[in-house]
Design a protein around this motif. Structure first.
Motif, PDB file in Angstrom:
ATOM      1  N   LEU A  12      58.733  56.038  89.568  1.00 25.52           N
ATOM      2  CA  LEU A  12      57.254  55.028  88.952  1.00 25.52           C
ATOM      3  C   LEU A  12      58.465  54.361  87.930  1.00 25.52           C
ATOM      4  O   LEU A  12      58.976  54.591  87.343  1.00 25.52           O
ATOM      5  CB  LEU A  12      56.296  56.167  87.691  1.00 25.52           C
ATOM      6  N   SER A  25      57.304  52.090  85.754  1.00 27.63           N
ATOM      7  CA  SER A  25      57.585  52.587  84.324  1.00 27.63           C
ATOM      8  C   SER A  25      58.805  53.340  83.706  1.00 27.63           C
ATOM      9  O   SER A  25      58.881  53.170  82.448  1.00 27.63           O
ATOM     10  CB  SER A  25      56.251  53.513  84.070  1.00 27.63           C
ATOM     11  N   THR A  37      50.402  60.448  79.261  1.00 22.47           N
ATOM     12  CA  THR A  37      49.372  59.162  79.142  1.00 22.47           C
ATOM     13  C   THR A  37      49.563  57.873  77.550  1.00 22.47           C
ATOM     14  O   THR A  37      50.466  58.679  76.882  1.00 22.47           O
ATOM     15  CB  THR A  37      47.332  59.655  78.512  1.00 22.47           C
ATOM     16  N   THR A  38      50.102  56.273  77.952  1.00 24.05           N
ATOM     17  CA  THR A  38      50.687  55.372  77.312  1.00 24.05           C
ATOM     18  C   THR A  38      49.775  54.821  76.123  1.00 24.05           C
ATOM     19  O   THR A  38      50.045  54.308  74.796  1.00 24.05           O
ATOM     20  CB  THR A  38      50.401  54.316  78.177  1.00 24.05           C
ATOM     21  N   GLN A  65      52.995  53.155  72.282  1.00 23.07           N
ATOM     22  CA  GLN A  65      52.710  54.105  73.637  1.00 23.07           C
ATOM     23  C   GLN A  65      52.663  55.679  72.611  1.00 23.07           C
ATOM     24  O   GLN A  65      52.434  55.657  71.409  1.00 23.07           O
ATOM     25  CB  GLN A  65      53.860  53.571  74.118  1.00 23.07           C
ATOM     26  N   ASN A  69      55.520  56.938  79.198  1.00 27.82           N
ATOM     27  CA  ASN A  69      55.574  55.885  80.338  1.00 27.82           C
ATOM     28  C   ASN A  69      53.934  55.884  81.314  1.00 27.82           C
ATOM     29  O   ASN A  69      54.136  53.896  82.201  1.00 27.82           O
ATOM     30  CB  ASN A  69      56.849  55.534  80.756  1.00 27.82           C
ATOM     31  N   PHE A  70      53.366  56.578  81.348  1.00 26.39           N
ATOM     32  CA  PHE A  70      52.704  56.128  82.772  1.00 26.39           C
ATOM     33  C   PHE A  70      50.738  57.271  81.709  1.00 26.39           C
ATOM     34  O   PHE A  70      51.225  57.885  81.685  1.00 26.39           O
ATOM     35  CB  PHE A  70      53.346  56.249  83.927  1.00 26.39           C
ATOM     36  N   ASN A  71      50.351  56.906  82.495  1.00 23.24           N
ATOM     37  CA  ASN A  71      48.811  57.480  82.601  1.00 23.24           C
ATOM     38  C   ASN A  71      48.230  58.336  83.007  1.00 23.24           C
ATOM     39  O   ASN A  71      48.017  57.736  84.719  1.00 23.24           O
ATOM     40  CB  ASN A  71      48.061  56.609  82.396  1.00 23.24           C
ATOM     41  N   SER A  80      45.144  57.877  84.905  1.00 22.07           N
ATOM     42  CA  SER A  80      44.659  57.184  86.491  1.00 22.07           C
ATOM     43  C   SER A  80      44.901  57.927  87.683  1.00 22.07           C
ATOM     44  O   SER A  80      44.759  57.042  88.442  1.00 22.07           O
ATOM     45  CB  SER A  80      45.664  55.780  86.012  1.00 22.07           C
TER      46      SER A  80
END
Length: 226
Positions: free
Chosen positions: A146, A148, A189-190, A204, A208-210, A213
């Motif tokens: 990713l 992120s 989640t961020t 944050q 570093n990512f959701n 989503s």
């Protein structure tokens, strides 16, 4: 407990997400961290938050809310029967739902993780067995880091595993995300949802990512075959 998205239409079938809380907490806690009941993440799926049962008088732990899988639970507890009855009630009495678009998510025990009382295989093996069930190649998934950072990695399984550089048939039908080096026992989640997690950078959350989503993209891509 349930949540209706802005697009909910009682005159047509709507997709449904069942979101299961972790052991020792409740459905309220799950709504605070999964963001499925947040229109900025989810505009079109109904969300239902089932509630686990309270184990009282357990000889190995204090009273706590759990799902099936703990060995000390009474034999008559059956989460599969419970969920089927719940779906029947929701469709018959409460909501207009599409039975081909019913999805599940969960945290910790609500996501299938069993406590230390049970011997379970490594997560990677568990994921590979899901790939085999779906007729996919478990040996060489397509691997993607990713953007992120933090070594978050996505593994997507397909008919050819994606190793040839071509998109395999049904690639991604089984998708495994390794959350990263600094994600603890948290929902990825961020957004800081108020847990005691280590916040990576100001503003944050635990990751570093959701993950929400990514799950929504997965849910919108697949439905149960006719």
């Amino acid at each position: 407990m349930y949540w209706l998205p802005p697009s909910y239409n009682p005159a047509k079938p709507n997709p449904l997400i069942l979101s299961f809380h972790g052991g020792g907490v409740n459905s309220d806690r799950q709504t605070d961290q999964d963001f499925f009941a947040d229109a900025s993440f989810n505009m079109d799926h109904v969300v239902v938050y089932p509630q686990g049962l309270l184990v009282v008088g357990c000889s190995v732990a204090p009273p706590t809310t759990v799902w099936q899988g703990v060995r000390v639970l009474p034999r008559y507890w059956d989460d599969v029967v419970f969920v089927l009855a719940l779906l029947d009630f929701l469709e018959r009495e409460l909501l207009c739902l599409d039975p081909a678009r019913v999805y599940a998510a969960g945290k910790s025990m609500g996501g299938g993780a069993i406590n230390g009382l049970d011997c379970v295989p490594p997560v990677q093996r568990w994921v590979e067995e899901w790939a085999v069930r779906d007729g996919l190649d478990p040996s060489s998934p397509a691997v993607e880091k990713l953007p992120s950072g933090d070594n978050a990695t996505v593994y997507r399984y397909g008919k050819d595993g994606g190793s040839s550089g071509k998109e395999g048939k049904e690639e991604g039908l089984v998708t495994f995300v390794m959350a990263g080096d600094h994600v603890n026992h948290d929902w990825p989640t961020t957004v800081d949802y108020g847990s005691t997690s280590r916040v990576l950078e100001p503003g944050q959350g635990p990751a570093n990512f959701n993950g929400t989503s990514m799950m929504m993209d997965f849910f919108r891509k697949y439905k149960t075959p006719d």
